[in-house]
Design a protein around this motif. Structure first.
Motif, PDB file in Angstrom:
ATOM      1  N   ILE A 158       0.900  -0.938   0.082  1.00 25.20           N
ATOM      2  CA  ILE A 158       0.169   0.028   0.042  1.00 25.20           C
ATOM      3  C   ILE A 158       0.780   1.108  -0.160  1.00 25.20           C
ATOM      4  O   ILE A 158       1.780   1.449   0.984  1.00 25.20           O
ATOM      5  CB  ILE A 158      -0.807  -0.092   1.357  1.00 25.20           C
ATOM      6  N   GLU A 159       0.691   2.207  -0.958  1.00 20.82           N
ATOM      7  CA  GLU A 159       1.526   3.311  -0.992  1.00 20.82           C
ATOM      8  C   GLU A 159       0.600   4.479  -0.385  1.00 20.82           C
ATOM      9  O   GLU A 159      -0.722   4.836  -0.492  1.00 20.82           O
ATOM     10  CB  GLU A 159       1.647   3.661  -2.541  1.00 20.82           C
ATOM     11  N   ARG A 160       1.215   5.177   0.600  1.00 23.06           N
ATOM     12  CA  ARG A 160       0.588   6.193   1.317  1.00 23.06           C
ATOM     13  C   ARG A 160       1.538   7.513   1.446  1.00 23.06           C
ATOM     14  O   ARG A 160       2.757   7.364   1.092  1.00 23.06           O
ATOM     15  CB  ARG A 160       0.365   5.925   2.828  1.00 23.06           C
ATOM     16  N   THR A 164       6.722   9.646   0.055  1.00 22.01           N
ATOM     17  CA  THR A 164       5.768   8.481  -0.230  1.00 22.01           C
ATOM     18  C   THR A 164       6.506   7.658   0.753  1.00 22.01           C
ATOM     19  O   THR A 164       7.605   7.328   0.942  1.00 22.01           O
ATOM     20  CB  THR A 164       5.852   8.086  -1.520  1.00 22.01           C
ATOM     21  N   VAL A 165       5.497   6.659   1.394  1.00 24.87           N
ATOM     22  CA  VAL A 165       5.653   5.619   2.149  1.00 24.87           C
ATOM     23  C   VAL A 165       5.059   4.471   1.742  1.00 24.87           C
ATOM     24  O   VAL A 165       3.800   4.521   1.425  1.00 24.87           O
ATOM     25  CB  VAL A 165       5.182   6.007   3.728  1.00 24.87           C
ATOM     26  N   VAL A 220       4.410  -5.917   7.982  1.00 23.46           N
ATOM     27  CA  VAL A 220       5.900  -6.586   7.897  1.00 23.46           C
ATOM     28  C   VAL A 220       6.723  -5.516   7.898  1.00 23.46           C
ATOM     29  O   VAL A 220       7.976  -5.641   8.470  1.00 23.46           O
ATOM     30  CB  VAL A 220       5.902  -7.198   6.519  1.00 23.46           C
ATOM     31  N   GLU A 221       6.703  -4.302   7.191  1.00 25.41           N
ATOM     32  CA  GLU A 221       7.753  -3.439   6.668  1.00 25.41           C
ATOM     33  C   GLU A 221       7.023  -2.107   6.413  1.00 25.41           C
ATOM     34  O   GLU A 221       5.922  -2.147   5.638  1.00 25.41           O
ATOM     35  CB  GLU A 221       8.984  -3.706   6.122  1.00 25.41           C
ATOM     36  N   HIS A 222       7.729  -0.980   6.382  1.00 26.13           N
ATOM     37  CA  HIS A 222       7.321   0.324   5.805  1.00 26.13           C
ATOM     38  C   HIS A 222       8.803   1.005   5.331  1.00 26.13           C
ATOM     39  O   HIS A 222       9.807   0.870   6.108  1.00 26.13           O
ATOM     40  CB  HIS A 222       6.515   1.093   6.283  1.00 26.13           C
ATOM     41  N   ARG A 223       8.991   1.576   4.276  1.00 25.76           N
ATOM     42  CA  ARG A 223      10.033   2.266   3.684  1.00 25.76           C
ATOM     43  C   ARG A 223       9.401   3.555   2.872  1.00 25.76           C
ATOM     44  O   ARG A 223       8.591   3.408   2.347  1.00 25.76           O
ATOM     45  CB  ARG A 223      10.643   1.302   2.497  1.00 25.76           C
TER      46      ARG A 223
END
Length: 79
Positions: free
Chosen positions: A41-43, A66-67, A58-61
């Motif tokens: 999911i892009e936020r 954008t995250v 699981v993870e976010h980058r």
């Protein structure tokens, strides 16, 4: 019996200002996610994704403003 479509990968880029939890609830509740399915999911920065029951973050980058969040569907045994 009739087999309905089920997915192991879902990509979503909803409007940043829109809450994403209703989308996650709908995906989990509909039964279309296979156990262990990946959701990406892009936020926008500052618009977090709160996992709903049945999903694990699981993870976010971060990439600039954008995250990208990666979540995984829980197995059928519950979790």
């Amino acid at each position: 019996g009739r087999e309905s479509a089920r997915f192991d990968l879902v990509l979503a880029d909803p409007p940043y200002a829109a809450p994403v939890e209703p989308l996650l609830d709908a995906l989990v509740g509909s039964g279309v996610l296979l156990p262990g399915a990946t959701l990406v999911i892009e936020r926008g920065r500052g618009h977090a994704v709160e996992p709903v029951e049945g999903l694990v973050l699981v993870e976010h980058r971060g990439y600039g403003d954008t995250v990208v969040f990666r979540l995984e569907a829980a197995g059928t045994s519950g979790g």
